[in-house]
Design a protein around this motif. Structure first.
Motif, PDB file in Angstrom:
ATOM      1  N   ASP A 161      -4.733  15.480 -27.900  1.00  0.00           N
ATOM      2  CA  ASP A 161      -6.375  15.666 -27.596  1.00  0.00           C
ATOM      3  C   ASP A 161      -6.885  16.298 -26.273  1.00  0.00           C
ATOM      4  N   ILE A 162      -7.385  17.463 -26.344  1.00  0.00           N
ATOM      5  CA  ILE A 162      -7.576  18.297 -25.045  1.00  0.00           C
ATOM      6  C   ILE A 162      -9.120  18.297 -24.985  1.00  0.00           C
ATOM      7  N   THR A 163      -9.752  17.082 -25.621  1.00  0.00           N
ATOM      8  CA  THR A 163     -11.304  17.269 -25.500  1.00  0.00           C
ATOM      9  C   THR A 163     -11.824  17.243 -23.931  1.00  0.00           C
ATOM     10  N   GLU A 164     -11.107  16.174 -23.191  1.00  0.00           N
ATOM     11  CA  GLU A 164     -11.730  16.136 -21.735  1.00  0.00           C
ATOM     12  C   GLU A 164     -11.449  17.536 -20.962  1.00  0.00           C
ATOM     13  N   ARG A 165     -10.019  17.976 -21.053  1.00  0.00           N
ATOM     14  CA  ARG A 165      -9.968  19.259 -20.679  1.00  0.00           C
ATOM     15  C   ARG A 165     -10.750  20.163 -20.836  1.00  0.00           C
ATOM     16  N   LYS A 166     -11.192  20.414 -22.108  1.00  0.00           N
ATOM     17  CA  LYS A 166     -12.256  21.562 -22.528  1.00  0.00           C
ATOM     18  C   LYS A 166     -13.520  21.247 -21.725  1.00  0.00           C
TER      19      LYS A 166
END
Length: 751
Positions: free
Chosen positions: A508-513
């Motif tokens: 899950d890379i949502t916060e990073r994006k």
């Protein structure tokens, strides 16, 4: 092939010592039972035929009684129609008004006609047009009966209609109507119709008590405690009472009889009381009714009950005698077999060191010796099997420990892990994968998952590559369920190199994006702000000089000259440039937010009041839906009002003319406030939705807007800790939703 291998003993559940006795008993009982059943059924069928004949004769007599009773009532009606006074009075009442004659005719019908036949509860006379001229019931005089069946049918002959419920033409109570035509004594021309209304309950008295003639007394008598007779109409509803149902409970209630019972006319069925009866139904063709005569089967077949009971007692005696005679011989023959059975049960419980001694050379002795050899062989094999089982349990514990350890490590991973075998079934997944993708049990096919189309494509490519011998995986960034995932697919092989499936690791890379997007947007806005401030500063002085000299030219040019018009054009465009520069300065400025309590509803109304003249000119309708219970908002009132002004101006420009502007406020949990501004304009194209808050983006014609209004509004709302969203469909208008958080006290923060 062994003889009898495919045959199954029907008494396999019975002990051997009872099987022979039971066999003799069954043969005796079955023989006696079949004979008794045949005898009972034959006698019962003969008795049933006789009962049906008797019921049919009873039904025929009842039908004759009912028919004679109805014919007598028709004859009475025909006699009434030949009364000279009634015919003359009917003729005169239709030629001129005679109130006294009308009263006399009504009295004559009530006293001299209806009074002599107790079955009639009302007698009326109707004229040629269907209006009731006189009646034993004064309330019915003057009613229109032209559409009643008794009037239409009684114009030419004696007519008896269906039983009417009393709901037609205000008749008041159920009735059976018999009508006859009235004719002139001399010319025999039609002058009206006389009708007698009969109480339907008299049919019950006729059916239950015999048929005396109309006007005579009747004596209701009981013929049989289970014999019953009643009449059903064309729709199968009761129109008479029964021995068990009173008239008021049975009248027009749906009967139990089916269409088949109507057609067959006789047989056995369940009665309206739920009891089994023998019945016969006879039609009354003139009325379309059915007279049903029935008798309970317990009463009808009482004579054959003893014939059914005697075989039972005889069979019991035979069973007892057979068991006594066979008990002792069977006990000596079955003893060795019972000992073998006990030894077999001990082997079943795990005691293999058991043997059976039978001192006999017959088949039972051979069986016991074979059993002993089998027992010794099982004992030797059980010892070896116990040793192998201990070794397998030890290895199973080791494998289970390694599996549990691997599963614990996988479940603790924050990245989702899914293993898919060669058949496309999910064999392994952890909780992180279950939260990222939809995984469910699908019957015998195992676990199934619903992935995005890109993941399915990735898996299909991997499967094809695996079949071609390719060992390179793939990596995809996908959007699913509102989150962003970086998925890596890799082949899995066993130590010999054989492909087992594909493992997918989903991170899950949502916060990073989102962080990357926010940083990029902030850098972009900083550059735009600095550039805007620099451009505005450099252009402001030249524009001020141009505006001043243009104003001087306008003042010096008197009259209508082309130079004055040119100077005015320069002045107008200079003002447009100044407006753009002010927008740039406002966008670049970081003015502080001065929080003070104010009423959002009042602020919204004041913003609308600024455009009242323009709203009326363009024929725009403003609809308020304000929540008066919302608390005061802590914020910069001037900045929030400017946001509302920008939004309202955009809505008016989008609607052009004849539109509806809807303004709504409401509480949004924890005392937050939500403001909705909706127009009925053409909407925003989907390709522009993500661009409308960008600086300098505008779809308006040149000179109308700067493209900074929505961008500045978003900055103001975000500086107050709120959000602004837009929902729009082409052709269905646009709705802006502003959400403002609750602030407890006044404070000043940077924009």
């Amino acid at each position: 092939m062994t003889w009898g291998r495919d045959l199954k003993d029907p008494l396999y559940f019975v002990p051997v010592k009872y099987k022979l006795t039971l066999t003799f008993v069954l043969i005796s009982v079955v023989s006696l039972g079949i004979g008794g059943l045949v005898s009972y059924q034959t006698t019962r069928d003969a008795l049933k035929d006789q009962v049906l004949k008797d019921l049919f004769l009873t039904g025929q007599v009842q039908v004759q009684h009912v028919t004679s009773f109805i014919d007598a009532l028709k004859k009475r009606t025909e006699d009434f129609s030949s009364d000279g006074f009634i015919r003359d009075a009917a003729f005169r009442l239709q030629t001129s008004s005679h109130p006294a004659l009308q009263r006399e005719l009504s009295r004559h019908l009530r006293v001299n006609k209806m009074g002599i036949v107790p079955e009639f509860f009302e007698t009326s006379v109707a004229g040629r047009d269907g209006l009731i001229l006189a009646s034993s019931d004064p309330a019915r005089v003057g009613l229109d009966a032209s559409k009643n069946p008794w009037f239409v049918g009684g114009r030419s002959t004696i007519f008896m209609g269906e039983i009417r419920t009393g709901e037609h033409a205000g008749e008041g109570r159920p009735s059976l109507e018999i009508s006859a035509p009235l004719t002139d004594k001399e010319t025999h021309e039609f002058v009206g119709v006389i009708v007698n209304r009969i109480k339907p309950e008299v049919l019950s008295e006729v059916v239950q008590a015999g048929i005396p003639l109309p006007g005579e007394g009747r004596d209701i008598h009981q013929v049989n405690r289970t014999l019953d007779s009643y009449i059903l109409d064309r729709e199968g509803r009761f129109i008479t009472s029964t021995h068990r149902l009173k008239y008021k409970d049975a009248f027009l209630q749906k009967s139990h009889m089916s269409t088949r019972a109507f057609i067959d006319g006789h047989g056995i069925m369940a009665s309206y009381r739920g009891r089994e009866v023998v019945y016969v139904s006879v039609r009354l063709p003139a009325q379309g009714w059915t007279l049903v005569t029935e008798l309970e089967t317990d009463e009808a077949f009482r004579p054959v009950l003893l014939l059914r009971q005697r075989p039972f007692f005889v069979g019991c005696a035979l069973v007892f005698i057979t068991m006594v005679l066979l008990f002792f011989p069977l006990n000596f023959m079955i003893g060795p077999i019972l000992r073998l059975r006990s030894a077999a049960k001990m082997i079943e419980e795990g005691k293999f060191d058991v043997s059976v001694h039978v001192d006999s050379r017959d088949e039972i002795g051979e069986l016991s010796r074979a059993f002993n050899r089998m027992s010794f062989g099982l004992f030797e094999r059980a010892k070896k099997l116990e040793e192998y089982t201990g070794e397998l349990k030890k290895r199973e514990r080791e494998v289970r420990y390694e599996k549990d350890l691997l599963n614990a490590v996988i479940q603790c991973m924050s990245d989702g892990v899914i293993f898919i075998d060669l058949n496309g079934n999910i064999s392994l997944f952890n909780s992180a994968a279950e939260g990222a993708w939809i995984i469910s049990r699908d019957g015998a096919e195992g676990l199934q998952a619903r992935f995005a189309a890109e993941v399915d494509g990735c898996f299909r490519k991997q499967m094809e590559g695996m079949a071609a011998g390719n060992k390179k995986g793939c990596r995809k960034v996908l959007h699913a369920r509102g989150r962003i995932y970086e998925n890596t697919c890799t082949y899995v092989h066993n130590p010999s190199g054989k492909a087992l499936g594909i493992v997918m690791v989903s991170r899950d890379i949502t916060e990073r994006k989102q962080m990357e997007d926010r940083l990029l947007h902030q850098e972009k806005m900083m550059v735009v702000g600095e550039l805007s401030a620099a451009i505005a500063h450099e252009l402001n002085n030249p524009l001020a000089a141009m505006s001043m000299f243009a104003q001087m030219l306008i003042d010096e040019c008197t009259g209508e000259t082309p130079y004055r018009e040119h100077a005015e054009v320069i002045m107008r465009n200079t003002q447009v440039c100044k407006k753009i520069i002010r927008g740039l300065l406002d966008y670049a400025a970081r003015s502080p937010v001065k929080r003070q309590p104010f009423n959002i509803n009042r602020c919204l109304k004041e913003a609308v009041d600024l455009y009242r003249p323009l709203l009326g000119k363009k024929d725009h309708e403003v609809v308020f839906s304000l929540d008066e219970g919302i608390r005061e908002f802590m914020g910069d009132e001037e900045q929030i009002r400017q946001v509302f002004v920008n939004m309202i101006m955009n809505a008016m420009q989008a609607m052009e003319s004849r539109g509806v502007l809807t303004l709504k406020t409401s509480c949004n949990g924890a005392s937050g406030i939500e403001v909705e501004i909706q127009d009925s304009g053409p909407g925003i194209p989907s390709e522009n939705i993500d661009k409308i808050f960008d600086p300098f983006f505008s779809t308006k014609p040149s000179g109308i807007g700067t493209g900074l209004g929505l961008s500045i509004s978003k900055k103001v709302i975000e500086s107050h800790g709120g959000t602004i969203r837009v929902k729009s469909e082409t052709g269905n208008g646009t709705r802006f939703i502003i959400t403002l958080p609750a602030v407890e006290k006044a404070e000043t923060v940077g924009a």
